[in-house]
Scaffold this active site. Structure first.
Site, PDB file in Angstrom:
ATOM      1  N   ASP A 141       0.836  -1.203   0.000  1.00 39.99           N
ATOM      2  CA  ASP A 141       0.000   0.000   0.000  1.00 39.99           C
ATOM      3  C   ASP A 141       0.870   1.252   0.000  1.00 39.99           C
ATOM      4  O   ASP A 141       0.462   2.293   0.514  1.00 39.99           O
ATOM      5  CB  ASP A 141      -0.925  -0.002   1.225  1.00 39.99           C
ATOM      6  CG  ASP A 141      -2.054   1.015   1.085  1.00 39.99           C
ATOM      7  OD1 ASP A 141      -2.647   1.390   2.123  1.00 39.99           O
ATOM      8  OD2 ASP A 141      -2.334   1.447  -0.059  1.00 39.99           O
ATOM      9  N   LYS A 144       2.593   3.518  -5.681  1.00 42.18           N
ATOM     10  CA  LYS A 144       2.056   2.489  -6.603  1.00 42.18           C
ATOM     11  C   LYS A 144       3.091   2.051  -7.642  1.00 42.18           C
ATOM     12  O   LYS A 144       3.064   0.916  -8.090  1.00 42.18           O
ATOM     13  CB  LYS A 144       0.775   2.980  -7.289  1.00 42.18           C
ATOM     14  CG  LYS A 144      -0.230   3.540  -6.294  1.00 42.18           C
ATOM     15  CD  LYS A 144      -0.450   2.615  -5.081  1.00 42.18           C
ATOM     16  CE  LYS A 144      -1.059   3.361  -3.903  1.00 42.18           C
ATOM     17  NZ  LYS A 144      -1.024   2.566  -2.634  1.00 42.18           N
ATOM     18  N   ASP A 169      -3.290  -2.928  -2.490  1.00 45.88           N
ATOM     19  CA  ASP A 169      -4.354  -1.929  -2.491  1.00 45.88           C
ATOM     20  C   ASP A 169      -4.249  -1.079  -3.757  1.00 45.88           C
ATOM     21  O   ASP A 169      -3.192  -0.997  -4.383  1.00 45.88           O
ATOM     22  CB  ASP A 169      -4.235  -1.024  -1.247  1.00 45.88           C
ATOM     23  CG  ASP A 169      -5.455  -0.111  -1.079  1.00 45.88           C
ATOM     24  OD1 ASP A 169      -5.311   0.966  -0.481  1.00 45.88           O
ATOM     25  OD2 ASP A 169      -6.550  -0.472  -1.585  1.00 45.88           O
ATOM     26  N   ASN A 170      -5.351  -0.442  -4.144  1.00 44.62           N
ATOM     27  CA  ASN A 170      -5.371   0.592  -5.190  1.00 44.62           C
ATOM     28  C   ASN A 170      -4.974   0.144  -6.583  1.00 44.62           C
ATOM     29  O   ASN A 170      -4.396   0.933  -7.348  1.00 44.62           O
ATOM     30  CB  ASN A 170      -4.459   1.765  -4.803  1.00 44.62           C
ATOM     31  CG  ASN A 170      -4.665   2.245  -3.415  1.00 44.62           C
ATOM     32  OD1 ASN A 170      -3.779   2.131  -2.555  1.00 44.62           O
ATOM     33  ND2 ASN A 170      -5.841   2.780  -3.155  1.00 44.62           N
ATOM     34  N   GLU A 199     -11.458   4.249  -0.859  1.00 54.17           N
ATOM     35  CA  GLU A 199     -11.868   4.512   0.526  1.00 54.17           C
ATOM     36  C   GLU A 199     -12.688   5.802   0.636  1.00 54.17           C
ATOM     37  O   GLU A 199     -12.339   6.829   0.074  1.00 54.17           O
ATOM     38  CB  GLU A 199     -10.637   4.603   1.457  1.00 54.17           C
ATOM     39  CG  GLU A 199      -9.531   5.527   0.996  1.00 54.17           C
ATOM     40  CD  GLU A 199      -8.451   4.821   0.192  1.00 54.17           C
ATOM     41  OE1 GLU A 199      -8.756   3.785  -0.435  1.00 54.17           O
ATOM     42  OE2 GLU A 199      -7.324   5.288   0.173  1.00 54.17           O
TER      43      GLU A 199
HETATM   44  C1  LIG Z   1       9.378   2.817  -1.120  1.00 53.25           C
HETATM   45  C2  LIG Z   1       8.744   3.102   0.183  1.00 53.25           C
HETATM   46  N1  LIG Z   1       9.238   2.595   1.327  1.00 53.25           N
HETATM   47  C3  LIG Z   1       8.635   2.876   2.501  1.00 53.25           C
HETATM   48  N2  LIG Z   1       7.536   3.646   2.633  1.00 53.25           N
HETATM   49  C4  LIG Z   1       7.037   4.170   1.509  1.00 53.25           C
HETATM   50  C5  LIG Z   1       7.602   3.917   0.245  1.00 53.25           C
HETATM   51  N3  LIG Z   1       6.861   4.558  -0.689  1.00 53.25           N
HETATM   52  C6  LIG Z   1       5.883   5.202  -0.044  1.00 53.25           C
HETATM   53  N4  LIG Z   1       5.975   4.973   1.290  1.00 53.25           N
HETATM   54  C7  LIG Z   1       5.062   5.452   2.319  1.00 53.25           C
HETATM   55  O1  LIG Z   1       3.828   4.764   2.091  1.00 53.25           O
HETATM   56  C8  LIG Z   1       2.743   5.715   2.057  1.00 53.25           C
HETATM   57  C9  LIG Z   1       2.376   5.979   0.661  1.00 53.25           C
HETATM   58  C10 LIG Z   1       1.243   5.537   0.163  1.00 53.25           C
HETATM   59  C11 LIG Z   1       0.892   5.840  -1.258  1.00 53.25           C
HETATM   60  N5  LIG Z   1      -0.539   5.653  -1.374  1.00 53.25           N
HETATM   61  C12 LIG Z   1      -1.218   6.369  -2.255  1.00 53.25           C
HETATM   62  O2  LIG Z   1      -0.664   7.154  -3.021  1.00 53.25           O
HETATM   63  C13 LIG Z   1      -2.689   6.225  -2.261  1.00 53.25           C
HETATM   64  C14 LIG Z   1      -3.427   7.189  -2.951  1.00 53.25           C
HETATM   65  C15 LIG Z   1      -4.826   7.126  -2.993  1.00 53.25           C
HETATM   66  C16 LIG Z   1      -5.563   8.140  -3.737  1.00 53.25           C
HETATM   67  C17 LIG Z   1      -6.622   7.785  -4.573  1.00 53.25           C
HETATM   68  C18 LIG Z   1      -7.332   8.756  -5.285  1.00 53.25           C
HETATM   69  C19 LIG Z   1      -6.989  10.095  -5.165  1.00 53.25           C
HETATM   70  F1  LIG Z   1      -7.667  11.039  -5.829  1.00 53.25           F
HETATM   71  C20 LIG Z   1      -5.933  10.473  -4.320  1.00 53.25           C
HETATM   72  C21 LIG Z   1      -5.225   9.509  -3.620  1.00 53.25           C
HETATM   73  C22 LIG Z   1      -5.506   6.107  -2.315  1.00 53.25           C
HETATM   74  C23 LIG Z   1      -4.753   5.157  -1.615  1.00 53.25           C
HETATM   75  O3  LIG Z   1      -5.375   4.129  -0.929  1.00 53.25           O
HETATM   76  C24 LIG Z   1      -3.355   5.192  -1.587  1.00 53.25           C
HETATM   77  O4  LIG Z   1      -2.678   4.199  -0.900  1.00 53.25           O
HETATM   78  C25 LIG Z   1       3.289   6.955   2.724  1.00 53.25           C
HETATM   79  O5  LIG Z   1       3.188   6.828   4.117  1.00 53.25           O
HETATM   80  C26 LIG Z   1       4.739   6.930   2.257  1.00 53.25           C
HETATM   81  O6  LIG Z   1       5.587   7.680   3.096  1.00 53.25           O
HETATM   82 MG   LIG Z   2      -4.008   2.579  -0.429  1.00 55.20          MG
END
Ligand SMILES: Cc1ncnc2c1ncn2[C@@H]1O[C@H](/C=C/CNC(=O)c2cc(-c3ccc(F)cc3)cc(O)c2O)[C@@H](O)[C@H]1O
Ligand SMILES: [Mg+2]
Length: 214
Positions: A141, A144, A169-170, A199
């Site tokens: 999660d 992406k 997820d997603n 969500e």
């Molecule tokens: C390589 C690496 N290593 C370690 N931590 C890492 C990492 N890469 C990212 N992270 C961590 O994880 C989370 C990031 C989550 C990314 N999730 C999403 O982008 C996301 C977006 C939506 C969304 C949907 C429609 C929209 F219009 C806007 C947003 C819904 C979601 O459910 C998502 O998960 C965040 O806490 C980040 O610091």
């Molecule tokens: Mg997600």
């Protein structure tokens, strides 16, 4: 300075949830996201699917990529058998700090190892640092575009065994098209899509469950 959304989410948990009660923490976050501010937690609808897969697998070794505020960490940890711990990776220190407090508020700190760092850096170290041979269950999660490189890294590091379950997820919104193409076309995985919604919205999204075939 103005607080951040994760900090406001933590305040809502401390105000509305009961300490040591994981379900009340989950409900408080969902209420906050539905009534105050949307946030990218897996949410209640996809969260129920996550719950059912975790319950079915009943894993002894668990990895989560992308802790964010710890919502799915709490959902998973509350279902683990006594003595089972999950490892969750988060590279943003501010998010990790909030997640630690939310996980602790739920009383699940003894079932969670939160590692601050990037998946690419940490996945190759997990065997030696945590004495784990393979994972029974992995929840993806995080960013992406990291899903595909990380599943390939799991294969290279020998962290998957016949029957390991990966849940992503997603896969529709925001989408992980390269990951989907890989797991759906690779002979090494048996994949299944669980339709749901993004969500706290009516937009289409879903989870992809992929079983490693060895
Ligand atoms: C390589 C690496 N290593 C370690 N931590 C890492 C990492 N890469 C990212 N992270 C961590 O994880 C989370 C990031 C989550 C990314 N999730 C999403 O982008 C996301 C977006 C939506 C969304 C949907 C429609 C929209 F219009 C806007 C947003 C819904 C979601 O459910 C998502 O998960 C965040 O806490 C980040 O610091
Ligand atoms: Mg997600």
């Amino acid at each position: 300075t103005r607080s951040t959304r994760p900090q406001r989410m933590l305040k809502a948990v401390q105000k509305n949830a009961t300490k040591g009660n994981p379900q009340s923490v989950i409900s408080a976050i969902d209420y906050f996201c539905k009534n105050s501010e949307w946030a990218m937690n897996v949410g209640d609808e996809k969260g129920s699917i996550l719950d059912s897969v975790v319950t079915e697998v009943n894993p002894s070794t668990v990895l989560e990529l992308g802790t964010y505020c710890g919502y799915s960490t709490v959902r998973i940890a509350r279902l683990l058998s006594p003595g089972t711990k999950l490892i969750t990776l988060e590279f943003n220190p501010a998010y990790a700090a909030v997640a630690r407090q939310i996980i602790a508020y739920a009383g699940l700190q003894d079932k969670v190892t939160l590692v601050e760092g990037s998946s690419g850096e940490w996945i190759p170290q997990i065997k030696e640092r945590f004495g784990i041979t393979t994972f029974d269950f992995i929840f993806l999660d995080h960013w992406k575009d990291q899903y595909l490189p990380d599943i390939k890294l799991f294969e290279e590091c020998g962290l998957l065994r016949k029957g390991s379950v990966l849940l992503a997820d997603n896969v529709i919104c925001p989408g992980a098209p390269d990951y989907l193409e890989y797991v759906r076309n690779s002979p090494r995985y048996e994949s299944r899509y669980y339709p749901a919604h993004l969500e706290y919205t009516k937009l289409e999204d879903g989870l992809e469950k992929s079983v490693f075939l060895g």
